[in-house]
Scaffold this motif. Structure first.
Motif, mmCIF file in Angstrom:
data_model
loop_
_atom_site.group_PDB
_atom_site.id
_atom_site.type_symbol
_atom_site.label_atom_id
_atom_site.label_comp_id
_atom_site.label_asym_id
_atom_site.label_seq_id
_atom_site.Cartn_x
_atom_site.Cartn_y
_atom_site.Cartn_z
ATOM 1 N N THR A 75 -4.384 -1.086 -4.792
ATOM 2 C CA THR A 75 -4.071 0.168 -4.111
ATOM 3 C C THR A 75 -5.285 1.084 -4.114
ATOM 4 N N GLU A 76 -5.411 1.812 -3.031
ATOM 5 C CA GLU A 76 -6.425 2.855 -2.901
ATOM 6 C C GLU A 76 -5.720 4.085 -2.350
ATOM 7 N N GLY A 77 -5.462 5.041 -3.209
ATOM 8 C CA GLY A 77 -4.656 6.178 -2.785
ATOM 9 C C GLY A 77 -3.263 5.697 -2.425
ATOM 10 N N ASN A 78 -2.854 5.920 -1.176
ATOM 11 C CA ASN A 78 -1.541 5.460 -0.704
ATOM 12 C C ASN A 78 -1.647 4.271 0.237
ATOM 13 N N ASP A 79 -2.786 3.598 0.229
ATOM 14 C CA ASP A 79 -2.951 2.347 0.968
ATOM 15 C C ASP A 79 -2.752 1.183 0.004
ATOM 16 N N VAL A 80 -1.941 0.215 0.412
ATOM 17 C CA VAL A 80 -1.642 -0.948 -0.422
ATOM 18 C C VAL A 80 -2.125 -2.199 0.301
ATOM 19 N N TYR A 81 -2.958 -2.994 -0.353
ATOM 20 C CA TYR A 81 -3.503 -4.217 0.228
ATOM 21 C C TYR A 81 -2.931 -5.414 -0.533
ATOM 22 N N ILE A 82 -2.165 -6.242 0.170
ATOM 23 C CA ILE A 82 -1.509 -7.400 -0.442
ATOM 24 C C ILE A 82 -2.160 -8.665 0.103
ATOM 25 N N THR A 83 -2.513 -9.581 -0.787
ATOM 26 C CA THR A 83 -3.128 -10.839 -0.363
ATOM 27 C C THR A 83 -2.487 -12.015 -1.091
ATOM 28 N N ASP A 84 -2.641 -13.193 -0.497
ATOM 29 C CA ASP A 84 -2.165 -14.432 -1.108
ATOM 30 C C ASP A 84 -2.999 -15.588 -0.567
ATOM 31 N N ASN A 85 -2.636 -16.772 -0.948
ATOM 32 C CA ASN A 85 -3.362 -17.957 -0.512
ATOM 33 C C ASN A 85 -3.298 -18.143 1.003
ATOM 34 N N GLU A 86 -4.213 -18.947 1.519
ATOM 35 C CA GLU A 86 -4.222 -19.396 2.906
ATOM 36 C C GLU A 86 -4.294 -18.245 3.903
ATOM 37 N N GLY A 87 -5.012 -17.196 3.545
ATOM 38 C CA GLY A 87 -5.273 -16.121 4.498
ATOM 39 C C GLY A 87 -4.195 -15.071 4.636
ATOM 40 N N PHE A 88 -3.188 -15.070 3.760
ATOM 41 C CA PHE A 88 -2.113 -14.073 3.812
ATOM 42 C C PHE A 88 -2.694 -12.698 3.454
ATOM 43 N N GLU A 89 -2.537 -11.751 4.382
ATOM 44 C CA GLU A 89 -2.961 -10.379 4.121
ATOM 45 C C GLU A 89 -1.967 -9.417 4.771
ATOM 46 N N MET A 90 -1.685 -8.346 4.063
ATOM 47 C CA MET A 90 -0.791 -7.315 4.590
ATOM 48 C C MET A 90 -1.262 -5.967 4.042
ATOM 49 N N LYS A 91 -1.315 -4.980 4.921
ATOM 50 C CA LYS A 91 -1.670 -3.630 4.491
ATOM 51 C C LYS A 91 -0.499 -2.697 4.744
ATOM 52 N N LEU A 92 -0.142 -1.922 3.725
ATOM 53 C CA LEU A 92 0.928 -0.934 3.827
ATOM 54 C C LEU A 92 0.349 0.464 3.656
ATOM 55 N N GLU A 93 0.975 1.430 4.313
ATOM 56 C CA GLU A 93 0.649 2.838 4.097
ATOM 57 C C GLU A 93 1.894 3.550 3.587
ATOM 58 N N LEU A 94 1.745 4.281 2.501
ATOM 59 C CA LEU A 94 2.849 5.016 1.904
ATOM 60 C C LEU A 94 2.703 6.497 2.225
ATOM 61 N N GLU A 95 3.827 7.145 2.457
ATOM 62 C CA GLU A 95 3.847 8.588 2.620
ATOM 63 C C GLU A 95 4.615 9.195 1.461
ATOM 64 N N GLU A 96 4.379 10.462 1.211
ATOM 65 C CA GLU A 96 5.072 11.144 0.118
ATOM 66 C C GLU A 96 6.582 10.979 0.274
ATOM 67 N N GLY A 97 7.242 10.578 -0.788
ATOM 68 C CA GLY A 97 8.668 10.325 -0.739
ATOM 69 C C GLY A 97 9.022 8.873 -0.539
ATOM 70 N N ALA A 98 8.002 8.006 -0.441
ATOM 71 C CA ALA A 98 8.249 6.568 -0.248
ATOM 72 C C ALA A 98 8.990 5.990 -1.450
ATOM 73 N N GLY A 99 9.817 4.968 -1.182
ATOM 74 C CA GLY A 99 10.560 4.298 -2.242
ATOM 75 C C GLY A 99 10.648 2.815 -1.972
ATOM 76 N N ASP A 100 11.533 2.147 -2.697
ATOM 77 C CA ASP A 100 11.695 0.704 -2.527
ATOM 78 C C ASP A 100 11.998 0.375 -1.073
ATOM 79 N N SER A 101 11.436 -0.736 -0.590
ATOM 80 C CA SER A 101 11.532 -1.048 0.825
ATOM 81 C C SER A 101 11.704 -2.543 1.059
ATOM 82 N N VAL A 102 12.382 -2.847 2.184
ATOM 83 C CA VAL A 102 12.456 -4.210 2.685
ATOM 84 C C VAL A 102 11.639 -4.256 3.966
ATOM 85 N N LEU A 103 10.618 -5.101 3.983
ATOM 86 C CA LEU A 103 9.743 -5.239 5.140
ATOM 87 C C LEU A 103 10.185 -6.460 5.926
ATOM 88 N N THR A 104 10.617 -6.261 7.158
ATOM 89 C CA THR A 104 11.102 -7.348 8.000
ATOM 90 C C THR A 104 10.028 -7.735 9.003
#
Length: 220
Positions: free
Chosen positions: A163-192
């Motif tokens: 994490t860098e501030g409210n930016d979240v960088y998720i990585t895994d094998n075989e090129g998996f990458e996902m970037k999330l942005e959080l805003e104040e008040g963010a909570g548990d989430s389901v990403l579809t």
């Protein structure tokens, strides 16, 4: 898309599969924020500060010269202009902690415009009398924090994040990458995730003249 409007998927690679991904224990990052103690009444003298109170205020390495005759408004303007260049917001506060004009203020708050542990404010003065009058003491310091999360259902056990501030960088094998942005008040989430993968199109006569494009799933 996310079921929490305060959590956004802003980028992902084609290696992210079509399914739900859960992000839990979400805590947003913070800005660096500090507040002075009470401003001294001597700063409000009509004739400005005396010679013995003149000196330098240093904010994050930038010197601000405070000279004999400067009024509270003059000092505040110098601090505000310097902080604006440093991406720091100054806000005068009254005794109730509410926003006020500098002439009605009892304190001054300093807040970075950005979020994260890289954000820091350090204030000190070479004149102890000036520092005391401005409520900064020997040194006034504060630091921001980065967001924190945990990866749950949908993510492989090999997935990691930073994490860098409210930016979240998720990585895994075989090129998996996902970037999330959080805003104040963010909570548990389901990403579809509704689409994945790419197709290769031939765009020229030569074998190497191809382009990879992603095509979203379309339902009717």
């Amino acid at each position: 898309y996310s079921n929490n409007t305060k959590v956004s998927v802003v980028y992902m690679t084609d290696e992210v599969e079509v399914k739900n991904y859960e992000v839990n224990n979400v805590v947003c990052g913070t800005q660096a924020k500090i507040q002075s103690t009470a401003l001294d009444a001597s700063l409000s003298s009509p004739g400005g500060i005396p010679k013995e109170m003149a000196g330098t205020i240093n904010i994050n390495g930038e010197d601000i010269k405070i000279v004999e005759g400067d009024t509270l408004s003059d000092i505040y303007e110098k601090l505000r202009n310097a902080c604006d260049n440093l991406n720091i917001e100054l806000q005068p506060l009254n005794a109730a902690g509410e926003n006020a004009s500098i002439n009605d203020a009892t304190n001054i708050s300093y807040t970075t415009k950005r979020y994260g542990s890289s954000q820091r404010i350090d204030i000190f003065s070479d004149n102890a009398t000036l520092a005391a009058a401005l409520g900064i003491g020997t040194t006034l310091s504060g630091q921001g924090t980065d967001a924190s999360i945990s990866l749950s259902t949908g993510f492989a056990t090999t997935a990691t994040f930073r994490t860098e501030g409210n930016d979240v960088y998720i990585t895994d094998n075989e090129g998996f990458e996902m970037k999330l942005e959080l805003e104040e008040g963010a909570g548990d989430s389901v990403l579809t995730i509704l689409y994945e993968g790419y197709i290769t199109l031939q765009v020229g006569d030569n074998e190497s003249q191809t382009v990879d494009i992603s095509i979203p799933e379309v339902s009717t």
